[in-house]
Design an enzyme around this catalytic site. Structure first.
Site, PDB file in Angstrom:
ATOM      1  N   VAL A   1     148.373  -0.998  99.630  1.00 19.93           N
ATOM      2  CA  VAL A   1     148.628  -0.092  98.920  1.00 19.93           C
ATOM      3  C   VAL A   1     149.843  -0.616  97.836  1.00 19.93           C
ATOM      4  O   VAL A   1     149.663  -0.129  96.379  1.00 19.93           O
ATOM      5  CB  VAL A   1     149.533   1.030  99.706  1.00 19.93           C
ATOM      6  CG1 VAL A   1     149.883   2.299  98.907  1.00 19.93           C
ATOM      7  CG2 VAL A   1     148.542   1.546 100.901  1.00 19.93           C
ATOM      8  N   GLU A   2     150.351  -1.440  98.146  1.00 18.02           N
ATOM      9  CA  GLU A   2     151.561  -2.139  97.179  1.00 18.02           C
ATOM     10  C   GLU A   2     150.858  -2.952  95.948  1.00 18.02           C
ATOM     11  O   GLU A   2     151.126  -2.834  94.891  1.00 18.02           O
ATOM     12  CB  GLU A   2     152.638  -2.782  97.755  1.00 18.02           C
ATOM     13  CG  GLU A   2     153.508  -2.036  98.649  1.00 18.02           C
ATOM     14  CD  GLU A   2     154.501  -1.145  97.924  1.00 18.02           C
ATOM     15  OE1 GLU A   2     154.838  -1.801  96.469  1.00 18.02           O
ATOM     16  OE2 GLU A   2     154.897  -0.266  98.345  1.00 18.02           O
ATOM     17  N   SER A   3     149.919  -3.885  96.533  1.00 20.71           N
ATOM     18  CA  SER A   3     149.699  -4.780  95.572  1.00 20.71           C
ATOM     19  C   SER A   3     147.920  -5.092  95.679  1.00 20.71           C
ATOM     20  O   SER A   3     147.684  -6.103  94.857  1.00 20.71           O
ATOM     21  CB  SER A   3     150.655  -5.861  95.554  1.00 20.71           C
ATOM     22  OG  SER A   3     150.084  -6.801  96.619  1.00 20.71           O
TER      23      SER A   3
END
Length: 548
Positions: free
Chosen positions: A155-157
């Protein structure tokens, strides 16, 4: 009465410009959604969101869809879920919780995006995570975190160690500078350990454990990882909510400043969608994560000032291959005044240790031995070689501001200490130059361009990596977000007192003669009609002229 009339005209123009912008965005959305039989109207992205995509998605040097800032919620492709997809979507998780129908709908939208339109993107995530996921999983288990929490990195990167966000977050786990330092990740001119996927995984596990201790709920901890514990804590207190989904339902009761942003409200549903996909990769037809093709890496401590290029050469590794394993380093020399960690293939570790114990590890290969000349200063030398004054002094163990002709200084050179990393602003500038759709004219100001194109000065600065309007130079390219070259040319030329002429070329005429006829620059005629100097005009061709 005249003032009122002028005011009405200005208001009407602004409304017209806004309508044109909305139509342009809608047209772009429809092109990107060709598969949809009956496309659902996707929400219009605000300038800030569009700018975020430019910086976040392209600055990293990865393909534009690598660090996905998916539209919230993502547009539906109108294709129904298969029976296998429905079964995967209904998978119960270890940290599952009851949620209402609207929240389930958002989870489904993200699930559908990553299994349909964003499928290739998610497969790239799976390919890229093969070297990093096993280590991160081990770290999270050691810290006592649920196995599923490690998927937050998708989700982050998308497991992109080189990712930078417009807000300044970096690395696989997207730590902001302050939070990164708080959890032991060094950041300076030499290194940014937020981009060390191994150290940042440990920092992320520690931080998430702390957030769970604060809130006693994994969904609230995950939301706090995105928005900050202060923001979530205050929102919980003001609404009296006891869970994340209750908080999102009561979000409207908060003041505008205190409300959770859409990104945070959809952060947990997006995470849940990713976890359900990861639990059902084979069922959903994704290629499995191949951890066997990646050789394990070995962490080795190196002394300050170690020549990393010399190390990679000694290991018969190209610099790019070495850098892919060591994305935290901003230079090809390690920080001079403290130890740092490098990662090398496990099979090459003994050779790396032998090299580091030899005299070859700090030969200053590729460094410049600079002889101070008359008139030189720290500022002048630093500017010439692109090295901060403080770093130059530290490298050369100097405190005095005075330099004498004949003195010798060691300066990071283009071979050993070329910049292996550029700031987000510099990368944005490079992207903007490639995508430039407006050439700055003599006398142009950013304010004039903003008024004529309907794009705010702040957005123009950010989209072009400019610190201030003073950096604008005649002849340079400027990127105007979401506008074609023709549109920009037309808007920038519609100044007070001009009229649009549809001109048909006659026999024997050239761009120069037509420009002279209307009293305009031939360069403007070329620009207005997207012509080059080599373009040939033929009788009957139609040109657009903006004449006084």
């Amino acid at each position: 009465m005249q003032k009122n009339s002028d005011t009405h005209k200005m208001t009407f123009r602004k409304i017209l410009l806004l309508c044109l912008l909305c139509m342009l965005l809608a047209a772009c959305a429809s092109k990107s959604n060709k598969r949809a039989a009956a496309p659902a109207p996707s929400p219009v992205l605000a300038e800030a969101e569009l700018l975020s995509e430019l910086v976040e998605l392209e600055v990293s040097g990865e393909p534009a869809d690598e660090v996905v800032d998916v539209q919230v919620p993502p547009a539906d492709d109108a294709e129904p879920l298969s029976s296998e997809e429905i079964e995967a979507l209904e998978t119960r998780l270890n940290i599952d919780i009851e949620m209402d129908e609207s929240d389930r709908k958002v989870v489904e939208q993200y699930f559908k995006y990553f299994t349909h339109r964003g499928r290739k993107t998610f497969q790239r995530y799976l390919t890229r995570c093969s070297a990093l996921l096993p280590h991160a999983t081990e770290i999270f288990k050691e810290k006592g975190l649920p196995e599923e929490i490690v998927y937050l990195a998708f989700v982050e990167s998308g497991f992109n160690a080189k990712a930078y966000s417009r807000a300044g977050a970096a690395g696989v786990w997207q730590f902001m500078p302050y939070t990164g330092r708080k959890y032991g990740l060094k950041q300076d001119w030499w290194i940014d350990e937020r981009r060390d996927p191994y150290k940042s995984a440990e920092a992320a596990a520690t931080y998430l454990s702390k957030l769970y201790d604060d809130f006693g709920d994994w969904y609230l901890a995950i939301a706090a990882y995105n928005a900050g514990e202060g923001k979530i804590g205050r929102a919980m207190k003001k609404t009296g909510a006891e869970s994340f989904f209750e908080l999102t339902q009561k979000n409207h009761k908060l003041s505008r400043r205190a409300r959770l942003r859409k990104e945070t409200k959809h952060y947990v549903p997006k995470f849940l969608a990713v976890v359900k996909i990861m639990r059902n990769l084979e069922k959903l037809g994704f290629e499995p994560i191949d951890t066997t093709s990646c050789e394990p890496v070995k962490a080795i401590k190196v002394k300050g000032g170690t020549d990393l290029l010399a190390l990679s050469n000694d290991l018969n590794l190209k610099w790019q291959s070495f850098y892919e394993m060591n994305t935290a380093f901003r230079r090809q020399v390690s920080p001079p005044d403290y130890e740092s960690t490098v990662y090398v293939p496990q099979s090459k570790a003994p050779k790396a240790v032998a090299f580091l114990e030899s005299d070859k590890s700090r030969p200053y290969a590729g460094w410049i031995a600079y002889k101070v000349r008359r008139g030189d200063s720290w500022y002048r030398i630093g500017r010439k070689h692109g090295v901060p004054i403080a770093v130059l002094k530290k490298i050369n163990n100097r405190r005095s501001n005075l330099l004498k002709p004949g003195q010798r200084l060691m300066i990071p050179g283009s071979n050993s200490t070329q910049v292996a990393w550029r700031s987000p602003r510099a990368k944005t500038r490079a992207i903007a130059q490639k995508r430039g759709n407006y050439i700055v004219q003599r006398g142009d100001t950013l304010y004039d361009i903003s008024r004529s194109t309907g794009v705010s000065v702040k957005t123009l600065l950010s989209a072009n990596g400019l610190r201030s309007a003073k950096q604008l130079r005649a002849g340079s390219k400027l990127y105007i977000p979401n506008q074609s070259k023709r549109t920009v040319a037309q808007k920038s030329s519609r100044k007070k007192g001009t009229k649009t002429v549809a001109y048909q070329v006659r026999r024997g005429e050239s761009v120069w003669t037509i420009a002279k006829k209307f009293g305009v620059s031939y360069k403007d005629v070329l620009r207005w009609n997207q012509l080059s100097k080599r373009s040939v005009l033929r009788p009957g061709d139609n040109l657009t002229i903006y004449a006084n």
